[in-house]
Scaffold this motif. Structure first.
Motif, PDB file in Angstrom:
ATOM      1  N   PHE A 107     -45.872   0.865   8.579  1.00  0.00           N
ATOM      2  CA  PHE A 107     -46.495   2.004   7.900  1.00  0.00           C
ATOM      3  C   PHE A 107     -45.696   2.411   6.659  1.00  0.00           C
ATOM      4  N   GLY A 108     -46.395   2.632   5.542  1.00  0.00           N
ATOM      5  CA  GLY A 108     -45.753   3.056   4.299  1.00  0.00           C
ATOM      6  C   GLY A 108     -45.182   1.926   3.473  1.00  0.00           C
ATOM      7  N   THR A 109     -45.430   0.688   3.893  1.00  0.00           N
ATOM      8  CA  THR A 109     -44.920  -0.471   3.148  1.00  0.00           C
ATOM      9  C   THR A 109     -46.093  -1.337   2.684  1.00  0.00           C
ATOM     10  N   ASP A 110     -45.799  -2.287   1.812  1.00  0.00           N
ATOM     11  CA  ASP A 110     -46.861  -3.177   1.322  1.00  0.00           C
ATOM     12  C   ASP A 110     -47.393  -4.086   2.424  1.00  0.00           C
ATOM     13  N   GLY A 111     -46.558  -4.296   3.451  1.00  0.00           N
ATOM     14  CA  GLY A 111     -46.975  -5.185   4.533  1.00  0.00           C
ATOM     15  C   GLY A 111     -47.625  -4.462   5.697  1.00  0.00           C
ATOM     16  N   GLN A 112     -48.130  -3.259   5.452  1.00  0.00           N
ATOM     17  CA  GLN A 112     -48.738  -2.468   6.537  1.00  0.00           C
ATOM     18  C   GLN A 112     -49.909  -3.211   7.158  1.00  0.00           C
ATOM     19  N   LEU A 113     -49.960  -3.176   8.479  1.00  0.00           N
ATOM     20  CA  LEU A 113     -51.021  -3.857   9.216  1.00  0.00           C
ATOM     21  C   LEU A 113     -51.631  -2.898  10.223  1.00  0.00           C
ATOM     22  N   CYS A 114     -52.935  -2.828  10.226  1.00  0.00           N
ATOM     23  CA  CYS A 114     -53.645  -1.945  11.170  1.00  0.00           C
ATOM     24  C   CYS A 114     -54.614  -2.789  11.980  1.00  0.00           C
ATOM     25  N   ARG A 115     -54.447  -2.760  13.292  1.00  0.00           N
ATOM     26  CA  ARG A 115     -55.288  -3.573  14.176  1.00  0.00           C
ATOM     27  C   ARG A 115     -55.968  -2.688  15.213  1.00  0.00           C
ATOM     28  N   ARG A 116     -57.233  -2.935  15.420  1.00  0.00           N
ATOM     29  CA  ARG A 116     -57.973  -2.213  16.456  1.00  0.00           C
ATOM     30  C   ARG A 116     -57.727  -2.867  17.809  1.00  0.00           C
ATOM     31  N   LEU A 117     -57.344  -2.059  18.806  1.00  0.00           N
ATOM     32  CA  LEU A 117     -57.086  -2.600  20.143  1.00  0.00           C
ATOM     33  C   LEU A 117     -58.400  -2.814  20.882  1.00  0.00           C
ATOM     34  N   GLU A 118     -58.429  -3.822  21.714  1.00  0.00           N
ATOM     35  CA  GLU A 118     -59.622  -4.136  22.500  1.00  0.00           C
ATOM     36  C   GLU A 118     -59.426  -3.692  23.938  1.00  0.00           C
TER      37      GLU A 118
END
Length: 271
Positions: free
Chosen positions: A13-24
């Protein structure tokens, strides 16, 4: 109707490499075996990590309950999980799916039957049953508590507390599963069949979520419903005098008196 929205896992979070994944969401499967997340898997999870149960939200005094055993043998069957707190509080857990309407009624009656069985036991009976469940004959329950919490040092007080809770039927009964939608009011008929016990019944939903194939699972507990105190009229016969803990009718000899009162046996039967 309440439902879980799919949670999101955010990394970097807050970086260029931020990743957001939806949990199943992962579903529990029926039965003791089969499927990645079966009732047996849930039972083992509770045994190894009792903190997944939101006990503090239901009975704060039992928040530090320690897992004692799985498959506790009783005359009514095997209780899935048993936990006991250092102050002698007793927690009975039944891990079940909550999708079949008939199964809903059966599992509530089942866990209350377990509570009824325990209320007939002495401390020694409980200790013996725990030894059978753990495969350790001659087991001492207090030793299990000491191993988990070395600060517990008063064995006599612990035994007295457990014995008192058994005698009074004072238990926390938890039905744990997924997809629970029932309300406490719909369970009243079961509760009234066990008016001699001082139990608390709560429904706990554990939803399971996965983000990838790493094997990490997010376990999200939620208290769906719990019983409330039910007022009961208590009648006690002592030496020909009847103590009635209820409001007297308007035409009774005790009209105008509020709260518990004492009348004669003849007046009681006449009323």
């Amino acid at each position: 109707m309440r439902a879980h929205a799919a949670p999101l896992a955010v990394s970097g979070f807050g970086t260029d490499g931020q990743l957001c994944r939806r949990l199943e969401q992962q579903q529990l499967t029926a039965g003791r075996g089969g499927g990645a997340y079966s009732e047996s898997w849930l039972q083992a999870l509770i045994d190894q990590h009792p903190a997944v149960l939101p006990i503090e939200e239901i009975e704060p005094g039992l928040a530090d309950a320690i897992s004692i055993c799985r498959e506790l043998p009783t005359p009514s069957g095997f209780a899935d999980n048993l936990l006991i707190s250092p102050n002698g509080g007793i927690v009975i857990v039944e891990a079940k799916l909550w999708r079949n309407p008939q199964a809903r009624r059966e599992v509530v009656g089942q866990i209350l039957d377990y509570a009824k069985d325990l209320a007939r036991w002495s401390y020694e009976d409980l200790e013996r049953a725990i030894g059978i469940a753990r495969g350790e004959r001659g087991l001492r329950l207090f030793d299990l508590l000491r191993a988990a919490d070395p600060a517990v040092d008063d064995e006599a007080a612990f035994i007295d507390a457990v014995s008192r809770n058994l005698r009074l039927g004072r238990f926390l009964c938890l039905i744990v599963g997924d997809g629970i939608q029932e309300s406490a009011e719909q369970l009243t008929d079961f509760l009234q069949r066990h008016v001699g016990l001082h139990f608390t019944l709560s429904l706990v939903e554990l939803s399971l979520w996965r983000a990838d194939d790493s094997g990490t699972v997010l376990v999200l507990p939620r208290v769906i419903a719990r019983t409330v105190q039910i007022e009961r009229a208590v009648v006690r016969l002592e030496s020909g005098v009847t103590a009635v803990a209820a409001l007297a009718p308007d035409n009774s000899p005790t009209r105008g008196v509020s709260g518990p009162t004492t009348i004669t046996e003849q007046q009681f039967y006449s009323s």
